[in-house]
Scaffold this active site. Sequence first.
Site, PDB file in Angstrom:
ATOM      1  N   ARG A  63      41.292  47.155  40.087  1.00  0.00           N
ATOM      2  CA  ARG A  63      42.440  47.943  39.636  1.00  0.00           C
ATOM      3  C   ARG A  63      42.041  49.317  39.080  1.00  0.00           C
ATOM      4  O   ARG A  63      42.585  50.345  39.458  1.00  0.00           O
ATOM      5  CB  ARG A  63      43.117  47.126  38.538  1.00  0.00           C
ATOM      6  CG  ARG A  63      44.585  47.207  38.514  1.00  0.00           C
ATOM      7  CD  ARG A  63      45.091  46.277  37.431  1.00  0.00           C
ATOM      8  NE  ARG A  63      45.091  44.870  37.822  1.00  0.00           N
ATOM      9  CZ  ARG A  63      45.336  43.860  36.990  1.00  0.00           C
ATOM     10  NH1 ARG A  63      45.574  44.101  35.705  1.00  0.00           N
ATOM     11  NH2 ARG A  63      45.333  42.618  37.406  1.00  0.00           N
TER      12      ARG A  63
ATOM     13  N   ASP B  66      39.724  42.741  55.167  1.00  0.00           N
ATOM     14  CA  ASP B  66      40.500  43.861  55.734  1.00  0.00           C
ATOM     15  C   ASP B  66      40.116  45.190  55.092  1.00  0.00           C
ATOM     16  O   ASP B  66      40.697  46.219  55.426  1.00  0.00           O
ATOM     17  CB  ASP B  66      42.012  43.632  55.521  1.00  0.00           C
ATOM     18  CG  ASP B  66      42.409  43.751  54.059  1.00  0.00           C
ATOM     19  OD1 ASP B  66      41.628  43.302  53.184  1.00  0.00           O
ATOM     20  OD2 ASP B  66      43.482  44.307  53.775  1.00  0.00           O
TER      21      ASP B  66
ATOM     22  N   ASN C  99      45.464  38.519  40.062  1.00  0.00           N
ATOM     23  CA  ASN C  99      46.796  37.909  40.241  1.00  0.00           C
ATOM     24  C   ASN C  99      46.813  36.849  41.332  1.00  0.00           C
ATOM     25  O   ASN C  99      47.891  36.385  41.719  1.00  0.00           O
ATOM     26  CB  ASN C  99      47.810  38.998  40.629  1.00  0.00           C
ATOM     27  CG  ASN C  99      48.019  40.006  39.526  1.00  0.00           C
ATOM     28  OD1 ASN C  99      48.413  39.642  38.414  1.00  0.00           O
ATOM     29  ND2 ASN C  99      47.735  41.269  39.811  1.00  0.00           N
TER      30      ASN C  99
ATOM     31  N   ASP D 272      44.397  39.366  49.801  1.00  0.00           N
ATOM     32  CA  ASP D 272      45.371  40.430  50.081  1.00  0.00           C
ATOM     33  C   ASP D 272      45.050  41.113  51.413  1.00  0.00           C
ATOM     34  O   ASP D 272      43.990  41.729  51.560  1.00  0.00           O
ATOM     35  CB  ASP D 272      45.335  41.496  48.968  1.00  0.00           C
ATOM     36  CG  ASP D 272      45.782  40.968  47.610  1.00  0.00           C
ATOM     37  OD1 ASP D 272      46.805  40.277  47.552  1.00  0.00           O
ATOM     38  OD2 ASP D 272      45.106  41.270  46.610  1.00  0.00           O
TER      39      ASP D 272
ATOM     40  N   ASP E  20      39.081  36.865  52.348  1.00  0.00           N
ATOM     41  CA  ASP E  20      39.753  37.717  51.372  1.00  0.00           C
ATOM     42  C   ASP E  20      41.222  37.262  51.335  1.00  0.00           C
ATOM     43  O   ASP E  20      41.695  36.604  52.284  1.00  0.00           O
ATOM     44  CB  ASP E  20      39.625  39.169  51.851  1.00  0.00           C
ATOM     45  CG  ASP E  20      40.390  40.133  50.978  1.00  0.00           C
ATOM     46  OD1 ASP E  20      40.275  40.037  49.746  1.00  0.00           O
ATOM     47  OD2 ASP E  20      41.129  40.974  51.528  1.00  0.00           O
TER      48      ASP E  20
ATOM     49  N   SER F 114      41.386  40.207  43.241  1.00  0.00           N
ATOM     50  CA  SER F 114      42.625  40.218  42.458  1.00  0.00           C
ATOM     51  C   SER F 114      42.595  39.262  41.273  1.00  0.00           C
ATOM     52  O   SER F 114      42.131  38.128  41.371  1.00  0.00           O
ATOM     53  CB  SER F 114      43.811  39.852  43.350  1.00  0.00           C
ATOM     54  OG  SER F 114      44.991  39.811  42.572  1.00  0.00           O
TER      55      SER F 114
ATOM     56  N   GLY G 203      40.687  46.302  48.440  1.00  0.00           N
ATOM     57  CA  GLY G 203      39.467  45.568  48.103  1.00  0.00           C
ATOM     58  C   GLY G 203      38.903  45.873  46.730  1.00  0.00           C
ATOM     59  O   GLY G 203      38.347  44.999  46.086  1.00  0.00           O
TER      60      GLY G 203
END
Length: 222
Positions: free
Chosen positions: A55, A176, A124, A17, A15, A122, A52
């Site tokens: 949005r 995470d 981004n 972030d 992952d 994400s 995780g």
Amino acid sequence: MLKNLLDSVEALVFDLDGVIADTAKFHYEAWKRLLEDLGFQIDPNESEQLKGVGRIQALETLLTNRGIDFPYSKKVELAERKNAYYVKLLSLVDEGFLLPGGMEFVSLAKERGYKTALATASKNAHIILNKTRICSYFDVIVDGTMVKRTKPDPEIFLLTAKRLKAKPEKCVVFEDAYAGIEGAKKAGMKCVGIGKPEVLSNADFVVDSLASAVKMFGNEHY
Ligand code: BG6
Ligand code: MG
């Protein structure tokens, strides 16, 4: 044991972030600001619920926690506003935002012959990857722009396995987020939680950081 998990697979899936980059805190900051615009305070205990997931799902969780709902068009507008706050914070990102041990762990994995991938919800991710200059460490990168459903759906992990040309049971995921671990397990993969065992209770093994994992992995008898 970490060794038992890693010995039986051929690919490691990370992952982004909160595992590779210290950017989960910026998602939290951006949601906090959006809630304040709406006249609410964020509860630090909500942080884990935001990790995780996509949005819109994160926004819906925050609204549901406050017993409110909005038409979908309003939710899209609010999610876009949160994203603008988040992207502004990403301007601070550089190589110093890589979490301790992360790239050392990935490099060691490559040296030992594992295929490596990044699987992040994400949209981004490209901004973070460009600023931290880590694209070349991964054989495959799958992000939120390439899938229809976000974690805890297994879609992103199944697509990652397909692109790695590895069977799901031959992949171990590093996550995470509780939702990410759910997704990995639904895909038929084993999962190492990065964080606290009481939060990541669905993981096969939990370690506090990749810095600790690299110490175990670096030792032949880990
Ligand atoms: C995940 C984060 O990596 O990406 C979530 O853990 C976030 O908190 C999700 O909601 C979607 O990210 P973005 O950048 O597309 O809004
Ligand atoms: Mg994460």
